[in-house]
Design a protein around this motif. Structure first.
Motif, PDB file in Angstrom:
ATOM      1  N   GLY A   1     -11.160  -5.426  17.473  1.00 46.67           N
ATOM      2  CA  GLY A   1     -11.352  -5.877  18.850  1.00 46.67           C
ATOM      3  C   GLY A   1     -11.495  -4.711  19.814  1.00 46.67           C
ATOM      4  O   GLY A   1     -12.362  -4.725  20.699  1.00 46.67           O
ATOM      5  N   LEU A   2     -10.662  -3.708  19.650  1.00 49.60           N
ATOM      6  CA  LEU A   2     -10.766  -2.518  20.512  1.00 49.60           C
ATOM      7  C   LEU A   2     -12.124  -1.845  20.352  1.00 49.60           C
ATOM      8  O   LEU A   2     -12.741  -1.452  21.350  1.00 49.60           O
ATOM      9  N   ALA A   3     -12.585  -1.727  19.127  1.00 51.78           N
ATOM     10  CA  ALA A   3     -13.902  -1.118  18.889  1.00 51.78           C
ATOM     11  C   ALA A   3     -14.987  -1.917  19.611  1.00 51.78           C
ATOM     12  O   ALA A   3     -15.884  -1.343  20.239  1.00 51.78           O
ATOM     13  N   GLY A   4     -14.895  -3.233  19.547  1.00 50.50           N
ATOM     14  CA  GLY A   4     -15.882  -4.069  20.224  1.00 50.50           C
ATOM     15  C   GLY A   4     -15.838  -3.912  21.739  1.00 50.50           C
ATOM     16  O   GLY A   4     -16.875  -3.800  22.394  1.00 50.50           O
ATOM     17  N   TYR A   5     -14.646  -3.904  22.297  1.00 52.68           N
ATOM     18  CA  TYR A   5     -14.537  -3.760  23.751  1.00 52.68           C
ATOM     19  C   TYR A   5     -14.938  -2.369  24.230  1.00 52.68           C
ATOM     20  O   TYR A   5     -15.543  -2.227  25.298  1.00 52.68           O
ATOM     21  N   LEU A   6     -14.608  -1.333  23.458  1.00 52.72           N
ATOM     22  CA  LEU A   6     -14.880   0.023  23.918  1.00 52.72           C
ATOM     23  C   LEU A   6     -16.304   0.484  23.628  1.00 52.72           C
ATOM     24  O   LEU A   6     -16.914   1.169  24.453  1.00 52.72           O
ATOM     25  N   TRP A   7     -16.842   0.134  22.444  1.00 54.95           N
ATOM     26  CA  TRP A   7     -18.144   0.652  22.060  1.00 54.95           C
ATOM     27  C   TRP A   7     -19.202  -0.420  21.854  1.00 54.95           C
ATOM     28  O   TRP A   7     -20.367  -0.100  21.642  1.00 54.95           O
ATOM     29  N   GLY A   8     -18.785  -1.683  21.911  1.00 63.62           N
ATOM     30  CA  GLY A   8     -19.712  -2.782  21.786  1.00 63.62           C
ATOM     31  C   GLY A   8     -19.935  -3.183  20.340  1.00 63.62           C
ATOM     32  O   GLY A   8     -19.553  -2.455  19.426  1.00 63.62           O
ATOM     33  N   PRO A   9     -20.498  -4.316  20.168  1.00 62.84           N
ATOM     34  CA  PRO A   9     -20.788  -5.311  21.198  1.00 62.84           C
ATOM     35  C   PRO A   9     -19.508  -6.022  21.656  1.00 62.84           C
ATOM     36  O   PRO A   9     -18.553  -6.159  20.894  1.00 62.84           O
ATOM     37  N   GLU A  10     -19.517  -6.433  22.909  1.00 64.57           N
ATOM     38  CA  GLU A  10     -18.326  -7.057  23.485  1.00 64.57           C
ATOM     39  C   GLU A  10     -17.952  -8.336  22.748  1.00 64.57           C
ATOM     40  O   GLU A  10     -16.772  -8.665  22.627  1.00 64.57           O
ATOM     41  N   TRP A  11     -18.945  -9.046  22.224  1.00 68.52           N
ATOM     42  CA  TRP A  11     -18.617 -10.288  21.498  1.00 68.52           C
ATOM     43  C   TRP A  11     -17.740  -9.996  20.283  1.00 68.52           C
ATOM     44  O   TRP A  11     -16.931 -10.834  19.893  1.00 68.52           O
TER      45      TRP A  11
END
Length: 139
Positions: free
Chosen positions: A90-100
Motif C-alpha cells: 500500500g505504501l508503495a502504491g501511495y508513494l510511487w503509484g499507481p494510487e489504486w
C-alpha cells in the motif's frame, strides 16, 4: 510467554481498522507508514508487544474482567507479518503509484482487520494454521 489474552489482538484489530479506514479516506501515506511500523513490531516481537498491544495491556486489560480465553502468540504474530506485507505494498502504491494499488492493498488489510475486530475471525491466523497443517502432513 506461552499464551496471550485473546482479547488483545482483537483490540489491536479494532484500532487497526480505524487507522486503515482513515488511510483510505485521506490517502494518508504517513498514517499507513505508522500502521506498517505497528505491523513490523508485531511481526518481530509479537502482537502483544506492538504499540496497540501495549495500549491494551496498560489501559484496557486492567478494566476488563479476568482472562477467560487465551491463545498461542504465533498465529497473531504471523498475521502481523501478513498485514505488514499489505501495508508495504500500500505504501508503495501511495508513494510511487499507481494510487489504486495503495488503495487496494489498504482495503485488503482493512477487510482482514475488520473481520478480526468485529467477528473475531483472524484471516492471518487461519492461514498460519493451514500452513502448519500442510507442512505437518508433508513431514
Amino acid at each position: 510467554m506461552d499464551t496471550i489474552d485473546a482479547r488483545g489482538p482483537r483490540f489491536g484489530a479494532a484500532v487497526t481498522t480505524a487507522v486503515l479506514a482513515a488511510v483510505l479516506v485521506t490517502s494518508g501515506w504517513a498514517l499507513l507508514a505508522w500502521q506498517a511500523l505497528c505491523f513490523a513490531v508485531g511481526a518481530a516481537a509479537g502482537a502483544q508487544r506492538s504499540p496497540y498491544g501495549w495500549v491494551f495491556r496498560a489501559f484496557v486489560q486492567p478494566r476488563l474482567g479476568p482472562v477467560t480465553q487465551t491463545e498461542s502468540p504465533a498465529p497473531p504474530r504471523f498475521a502481523q507479518g501478513v498485514g505488514l506485507v499489505f501495508a508495504l505494498v500500500g505504501l508503495a502504491g501511495y508513494l510511487w503509484g499507481p494510487e489504486w494499488l495503495g488503495m487496494a492493498a489498504t482495503g485488503c488489510a482493512l477487510a482482514a482487520a475488520f473481520l478480526n475486530a468485529v467477528f473475531s475471525y483472524c484471516l492471518g491466523c487461519e492461514t498460519y494454521l493451514l500452513l502448519r497443517r500442510a507442512t505437518a502432513a508433508r513431514g
